[in-house]
Design an enzyme around this catalytic site. Structure first.
Site, short mmCIF file in Angstrom:
data_model
loop_
_atom_site.label_atom_id
_atom_site.label_comp_id
_atom_site.label_asym_id
_atom_site.label_seq_id
_atom_site.Cartn_x
_atom_site.Cartn_y
_atom_site.Cartn_z
N LYS A 58 8.19 35.89 -23.81
CA LYS A 58 7.12 35.49 -22.89
C LYS A 58 6.73 34.02 -23.08
CE LYS A 58 5.15 40.20 -22.76
NZ LYS A 58 5.14 40.70 -21.37
N LYS A 96 -2.40 40.90 -10.67
CA LYS A 96 -3.87 40.95 -10.77
C LYS A 96 -4.46 39.56 -10.61
CE LYS A 96 -3.09 44.61 -14.04
NZ LYS A 96 -2.89 44.91 -15.47
N ARG A 129 0.89 40.55 -24.03
CA ARG A 129 1.39 40.71 -25.39
C ARG A 129 2.12 39.46 -25.85
NH1 ARG A 129 0.87 45.93 -27.88
NH2 ARG A 129 2.16 45.02 -29.49
C1 NBG Z 1 7.18 46.47 -19.54
C2 NBG Z 1 7.77 45.15 -19.07
C3 NBG Z 1 6.89 44.48 -18.05
C4 NBG Z 1 6.56 45.44 -16.93
C5 NBG Z 1 5.98 46.73 -17.51
C6 NBG Z 1 5.70 47.76 -16.44
C7 NBG Z 1 7.93 47.82 -21.46
C8 NBG Z 1 9.07 48.52 -22.10
N1 NBG Z 1 8.18 47.15 -20.34
O1 NBG Z 1 7.54 43.36 -17.52
O2 NBG Z 1 7.98 44.31 -20.18
O3 NBG Z 1 5.66 44.88 -16.03
O4 NBG Z 1 6.88 47.30 -18.43
O5 NBG Z 1 6.82 48.03 -15.70
O6 NBG Z 1 6.84 47.90 -21.94
#
Ligand code: NBG
Length: 896
Positions: free
Chosen positions: A607, A716, A602
């Site tokens: 990020k 992955k 995303r």
């Molecule tokens: C997301 C995090 C990621 C993480 C995933 C699964 C939300 C609230 N959080 O870093 O941003 O890998 O959750 O745990 O979507």
């Protein structure tokens, strides 16, 4: 490709050869009396006899079943069906086999009185089902062969399937990986979610901008789901709470308002190499009755229909926000619909046990809250126990707090859910009362522990009192749960020391870490069949698919020239597949010999896709200024971005525009040629991730330290033999430990320095704060080198006025240095390959099987229960199981 005959260790054959001809295997048989049907005078032995064996899996049986569905399910003629019909018929044929295993699993769990884990999540990003089902059922080769004679290539049919995109990103995909592991490890379990009519929007790129288009994924039907007309629950919204006296006790009755129905749709989730097949149960909203008769009688037929549409609207669309809280009434309705239907379903299942003993509830039910989105489940179970089952408050509270657990997935403040008290009061008046009750009981404990400490009270309170009162869903989740966990070591430490500090001080044993994982079935076995075949061949079996630690045995192979060559060839094939896909989707020709550098996730400021594209500009400028001699030494790169921006997230959308503007200039600059290409891959989703990830050589996970809870695509990528360029954030920290610092490119500010660096950024003149290299890049953008577009300048403005909150400027120099190390290594292909191999074979810790096993043992107290394997002989099949002594002992032990 045909590795099964040699390497598969399958227990799942449905057909055996008896005297040279195929014979189907037998199914277990259960005692009907135990299913609450004892009153039935019907003799069911005939039915058991008719259904005593599984459908065949020999070639002829598979072909017959496909053409059967062509005619009887699709009503096509057997001589005239398209690729898509062929996909549909094939899917129905596979689904038949799934359903057999699914039904047996449910019967078996019921008969064993199994404790189950219920995974509640607003998102399940399961991706395509067909290949995954075939691989897990061990039928991929059989169907491939069966189809060839019918004139179809299996792999081509895979592409006919739409990708069910009922999630935003990591959180939803994690839930899907967990289901695969739960099934594979034989844990009795259920996933509960919402069947959105529209999944996450489809991302199109027009003139470099993201354009959102609706994803009506059910357009062509969905062969993987089973509509349960008999599994429906009433859901109430609004209304009022009436107090009544009943035998000297005051009871609350929630009445009035609107009611709708939630209907179940089950998707069977098969485990790998096991009969166990669990359910993903998704709820869809329906009107409570076909007509509103009062409107109907007054002649307002259209008003009656309008009412119907309103009910269906609730589950119509997934909110496209990743890690931000939308705070909309409709979203709260979705959340309540999910938790109310699921808790009613769980209670109904519990009440089917022979004796009704509410104290046994926590020994039979564990509920996992995937973030705070389903947190109202805590309140809903209390409501059911107190108002409907008439338990007293304290007993109900004891049961609830032993049954729930909560996983936090972010420390970003904008993602922490808070619902305004007035909204909850209007929509769920009884729930608000219960929340106040919980808060009262909890704050009394706080007061005992920290007398008159208002700071503690206000930090710990479920209700935020400042401004408009709000309910803090994370506080509610922590108070109502037995265990709370973060999703990577560094993230859990941050929970304990920052956002949940006060809770941790009060209940240190409540907090656990469960580092995320991903399923090797989808992410290696399905996405990278050639790498899987190499593992099978060298290890002599496919056991690694279920037990990733087997890859440890490959350590010596990383330096074996033949193994390295095989690995390089596989990477090359995957790159070719990717090049082909990029040509088709982006009309860009990539240089197959360039370094494939990918950032797919995303789009979010934290990020730092912005840092990546700013670096690409810097690299472009360097190439432009190089002499022909210097150019010869430059490592050619293809930098590929993918990811959706939330529709309302302007800065993220502008970054997409910037990437595309840079791509336009760079890709069309003849002086640059093959040395640099930039691509934005539209509509990143699970199915194209399966093409993208195996082709990557470098992948970027470059969030500001302390912002990415875990990340899961990093796992992955390494599993597919790829190097990471990353910061010490989220699961990168543990990946660094697992693969060794010499096999990863780490750079950037570390978490303990972030606050100081932000302080420094705010107190330094931007001309001193930003490195020269970056100032030069800003200048080129300002000058319109990538188009005279005001928005591009706004992006830079979002960081250059002492507002660089994600430390792009601070980390840029170190990032350039790390990029140089990347180039250096890529000039030595064998070294690069060796390090990539170390990444792949040392990735075993990041299998979601490891994660799920930890949850099962340390949070859920859950034991696996394996469904009996198919029997070759009739007398061998399992009949009417009763608990064995050891199983009985285990069941007693788990009871608390
Ligand atoms: C997301 C995090 C990621 C993480 C995933 C699964 C939300 C609230 N959080 O870093 O941003 O890998 O959750 O745990 O979507």
């Amino acid at each position: 490709m045909d590795q099964k005959s040699t390497y598969r260790t399958s227990v799942r054959r449905a057909t055996v050869q008896v005297g040279g001809s195929p014979s189907n295997m037998y199914r277990p048989e259960y005692q009907v009396e135990q299913f609450g049907l004892q009153a039935s005078p019907r003799d069911t032995s005939k039915i058991w006899e008719l259904m005593d064996s599984y459908q065949g899996s020999d070639k002829v049986a598979l072909q017959q079943s496909i053409v059967h569905h062509v005619e009887y399910t699709l009503a096509r003629t057997r001589f005239d069906f398209s690729k898509f019909h062929s996909y549909q018929a094939l899917s129905h044929s596979v689904r038949d086999r799934l359903i057999e295993a699914f039904n047996d699993t449910n019967l078996h769990f019921h008969q064993m009185d199994a404790k189950r884990i219920y995974y509640l999540s607003l998102e399940f990003l399961i991706g395509r089902c067909l290949q995954n089902a075939l691989v897990n059922l061990d039928l991929e080769d059989d169907y491939r062969e069966a189809l060839l004679e019918l004139g179809y290539k299996l792999e081509e049919l895979y592409d006919e399937e739409v990708d069910p995109a009922l999630g935003n990103g990591g959180l939803g995909r994690l839930a899907a990986c967990f289901l695969d592991s739960l099934a594979t490890l034989n844990y009795p379990s259920f996933g509960y979610g919402i069947r959105y009519t529209y999944g996450i929007f489809k991302q199109l790129i027009k003139d470099g901008y993201q354009v959102e288009s609706p994803d009506f994924w059910l357009n062509q039907g969905n062969p993987w789901e089973i509509e349960r007309l008999d599994v429906q629950y009433q859901i109430r919204f609004y209304g009022f709470v009436k107090k009544v006296w009943d035998h000297g006790v005051e009871r609350s009755v929630w009445e009035g308002g609107e009611t709708i129905m939630a209907r179940a749709y089950d998707t069977p989730i098969p485990g790998y190499n096991t009969q166990n097949t669990i359910a993903l149960r998704l709820w869809k909203s329906h009107p409570a009755s076909e007509f509103d008769f009062s409107s109907f009688n007054t002649g307002d037929y259209f008003k009656a229909l309008e009412q119907r549409q309103k009910a269906e609207y609730i589950t119509s669309v997934l909110y496209p926000n990743d890690s931000t809280d939308a705070g909309k009434e409709l979203r709260l309705k979705q959340q309540y619909l999910l938790v109310s239907a699921s808790m009613q379903d769980i209670v109904r299942r519990f009440k089917r046990r022979k004796v009704l003993d509410w104290n046994a509830f926590p020994s039979k039910v564990a509920v996992q809250l995937n973030d705070t989105h389903p947190a109202l489940a805590i309140v809903e179970l209390l409501r059911i126990l107190i108002d409907i089952e008439q338990l007293d408050n304290m007993s109900a509270w004891q049961i609830v707090t032993k049954s729930f657990n909560y996983t936090n997935h972010t420390v970003l403040p904008e993602a922490l859910e808070k619902w305004g008290v007035p909204l909850i009061e209007k929509l769920l008046p009884r729930h608000l009362e219960i929340i106040y009750l919980i808060n009262f009981l909890f704050l009394e404990k706080v007061q005992q522990k920290y007398p008159n400490n208002w700071g503690k009270l206000s930090a710990l309170s479920i209700v935020e009192e400042e401004g408009t009162k709000k309910v803090r869903m994370s506080n509610l989740s922590i108070v109502g749960s037995k265990f709370v966990n973060g999703v990577a070591k560094i993230h859990t430490e941050l929970l304990k020391t920052t956002i949940f500090k006060e809770f941790f001080e009060m209940h240190p044993n409540k907090f656990q870490n469960k580092t995320n994982g991903v399923t090797p079935r989808r992410w290696v076995r399905c996405a990278n069949p050639a790498l899987a075949a190499l593992y099978d061949r060298v290890l002599g079996s496919d056991k690694w698919v279920q037990d990733m630690e087997q890859l440890k045995q490959l350590e010596p192979n990383a330096t074996d020239p033949q193994f390295v060559r095989d690995f390089q060839m596989i990477k090359m094939e995957n790159k070719e597949r990717f090049v082909h896909w990029i040509r088709k989707t982006c009309q860009v020709d990539l240089n197959i010999d360039s370094l494939f550098d990918i950032q797919a996730k995303r789009i979010h400021e934290y990020k730092r896709q912005l840092m990546n594209i700013l670096y690409v500009i810097y690299r472009y400028l360097v190439i432009k200024e190089s002499s022909p001699e210097e150019r010869k030494r430059i490592v050619p790169r293809s930098v590929c971005f993918g990811g959706k921006a939330a529709p309302g997230y302007a800065n993220a959308k502008r970054v997409i525009k910037l990437i595309n503007s840079v791509a336009d200039v760079v890709n069309n600059d003849h002086q640059i040629g093959d040395l640099l290409k930039v691509v934005f891959m539209p509509n990143y989703n699970v199915s194209n991730a399966q093409i993208i990830i195996p082709a990557a050589e470098l992948s970027q996970h470059i969030s500001t330290a302390g912002t990415e809870a875990s990340g899961t695509s990093n796992m992955k990528f390494i599993m597919n033999g790829c190097l990471i360029l990353g910061t010490l954030d989220g699961a990168n920290v543990e990946i660094d430990e697992a693969v060794g610092r010499e096999n990863i490119f780490i750079f950037g500010t570390q978490v303990e320095d972030v606050d100081n660096m932000k302080e420094k950024m705010r107190n330094t003149d931007p001309h001193e704060y930003f490195p020269q290299e970056l100032l030069k890049v800003f200048q080129e953008i300002d000058n319109g080198r990538f188009g005279h577009n005001e928005e591009l300048r706004w992006i830079i403005d979002s960081i250059r006025h002492k507002n660089d909150n994600y430390l792009v400027g601070q980390d840029f120099k170190d990032y350039i240095k790390a990029q140089q190390q990347v180039d250096e290594l890529y000039r030595q292909p064998n070294e690069w390959a060796k390090k990539s191999i170390y990444n792949a074979i040392r990735s075993f810790k990041f299998s979601s099987d490891r994660t799920i096993q930890e949850y099962a043992e340390e949070i859920w107290q859950l034991k696996p229960i394996k469904v009996p394997e198919p029997a070759a002989q009739k007398h061998e099949r399992v009949k009417g199981i009763t608990l064995s002594k050891s199983q009985q002992e285990m069941a007693d032990k788990i009871k608390n």
